[in-house]
Design a protein around this motif. Structure first.
Motif, PDB file in Angstrom:
ATOM      1  N   LYS A  35      65.775  36.900  57.401  1.00 13.02           N
ATOM      2  CA  LYS A  35      65.032  36.413  56.247  1.00 13.02           C
ATOM      3  C   LYS A  35      65.915  35.379  55.535  1.00 13.02           C
ATOM      4  CE  LYS A  35      62.658  38.156  52.185  1.00 13.02           C
ATOM      5  NZ  LYS A  35      62.345  39.354  51.409  1.00 13.02           N
ATOM      6  N   GLY A 122      56.194  26.322  58.134  1.00  8.31           N
ATOM      7  CA  GLY A 122      55.577  27.640  58.303  1.00  8.31           C
ATOM      8  C   GLY A 122      56.558  28.783  58.121  1.00  8.31           C
ATOM      9  N   ASP A 124      58.670  30.137  60.173  1.00  7.23           N
ATOM     10  CA  ASP A 124      58.699  31.122  61.249  1.00  7.23           C
ATOM     11  C   ASP A 124      59.413  30.547  62.468  1.00  7.23           C
ATOM     12  OD1 ASP A 124      56.873  29.447  62.518  1.00  7.23           O
ATOM     13  OD2 ASP A 124      55.227  30.850  62.460  1.00  7.23           O
ATOM     14  N   THR A 146      58.610  36.724  67.669  1.00  5.69           N
ATOM     15  CA  THR A 146      58.085  35.924  66.568  1.00  5.69           C
ATOM     16  C   THR A 146      58.633  36.503  65.276  1.00  5.69           C
ATOM     17  OG1 THR A 146      56.052  35.519  67.816  1.00  5.69           O
ATOM     18  CG2 THR A 146      55.998  35.052  65.447  1.00  5.69           C
ATOM     19  N   ASP A 148      58.852  36.077  61.036  1.00  2.00           N
ATOM     20  CA  ASP A 148      58.413  35.498  59.771  1.00  2.00           C
ATOM     21  C   ASP A 148      59.640  35.482  58.863  1.00  2.00           C
ATOM     22  OD1 ASP A 148      57.581  35.175  57.087  1.00  2.00           O
ATOM     23  OD2 ASP A 148      55.623  36.050  57.516  1.00  2.00           O
ATOM     24  N   THR A 150      60.009  34.401  55.870  1.00  2.00           N
ATOM     25  CA  THR A 150      59.748  34.691  54.463  1.00  2.00           C
ATOM     26  C   THR A 150      59.826  36.190  54.204  1.00  2.00           C
ATOM     27  OG1 THR A 150      58.329  32.749  54.328  1.00  2.00           O
ATOM     28  CG2 THR A 150      58.135  34.374  52.561  1.00  2.00           C
ATOM     29  N   SER A 151      59.189  36.974  55.063  1.00  2.74           N
ATOM     30  CA  SER A 151      59.157  38.423  54.863  1.00  2.74           C
ATOM     31  C   SER A 151      60.277  39.151  55.595  1.00  2.74           C
ATOM     32  CB  SER A 151      57.818  38.985  55.339  1.00  2.74           C
ATOM     33  OG  SER A 151      57.714  38.882  56.755  1.00  2.74           O
ATOM     34  N   SER A 153      60.024  40.009  58.711  1.00  2.00           N
ATOM     35  CA  SER A 153      59.401  40.883  59.712  1.00  2.00           C
ATOM     36  C   SER A 153      59.222  40.122  61.017  1.00  2.00           C
ATOM     37  CB  SER A 153      58.054  41.399  59.214  1.00  2.00           C
ATOM     38  OG  SER A 153      57.158  40.321  59.055  1.00  2.00           O
ATOM     39  N   GLY A 154      59.093  40.868  62.107  1.00  4.80           N
ATOM     40  CA  GLY A 154      58.945  40.209  63.385  1.00  4.80           C
ATOM     41  C   GLY A 154      58.235  41.080  64.392  1.00  4.80           C
TER      42      GLY A 154
END
Length: 169
Positions: A35, A122, A124, A146, A148, A150-151, A153-154
């Motif tokens: 993150k 994006g 990501d 993949t 993310d 921002t969060s 998480s993947g």
């Protein structure tokens, strides 16, 4: 670790391994170390740079290292695609496409793959081809990761395999 704790850990691991093909085909995992703030500037170093003004892209080759905040992406080749508005290149980075021995490091987490596409706007990253993710002593592998940013998480997909360290002797 007590004998009961070891048995419980072994039972939990066995349950995960036989719980079905859904786990084997894809797994959602936390990527706290990946993150970060995608609005930070991107710095790239390489042995060579080729720029194509017409297509709005730049290609860095040879020992490429792209950094943004604490995140580092290294590869043999990184193509930078710039964002466009009304058909004009803005100079703002849209995507980084890395190939050739790709390694992504952020904090205590690292991932390796054959290719990575980092969408700056994006926030990501999609890594493909023999992906290996290490988080401390634990490792996870698959065909597609993949994340993310921002969060934090993947999702790992494509015949996922993992090794969990139980902390036992």
């Amino acid at each position: 670790m007590t004998v009961i704790s070891r048995i419980a850990a072994a039972a939990a691991f066995a349950l995960l391994m036989i719980s079905g093909t859904a786990f084997a085909q894809g797994a959602s995992v936390a990527f706290g170390g990946l993150k970060h703030d995608a609005s930070l500037p991107v710095e790239i170093t390489a042995d060579e740079l080729n720029v194509d003004q017409a297509t709005g892209s730049a290609v860095f080759t040879g020992n490429v290292v792209a950094g943004q905040g604490e995140m580092r992406l290294s590869a043999g080749r990184v193509q930078v695609q710039y964002a466009t508005e009304n058909g004009q290149v803005t100079g703002r980075i849209d995507k980084l496409i890395a190939t050739g021995g790709v390694t992504l490091v952020n904090g205590g987490e690292a991932a390796e793959a054959q290719k990575a596409v980092y969408s700056v706007s994006g926030a990501d990253i999609v890594m493909t081809g023999d992906v290996i993710l290490t988080q401390g002593a634990n490792a996870l592998s698959g065909e597609k990761l993949t994340v993310d940013l921002t969060s934090g998480s993947g999702r790992m997909e494509g015949r996922v395999r993992t090794i969990f360290q139980t902390g036992g002797n």
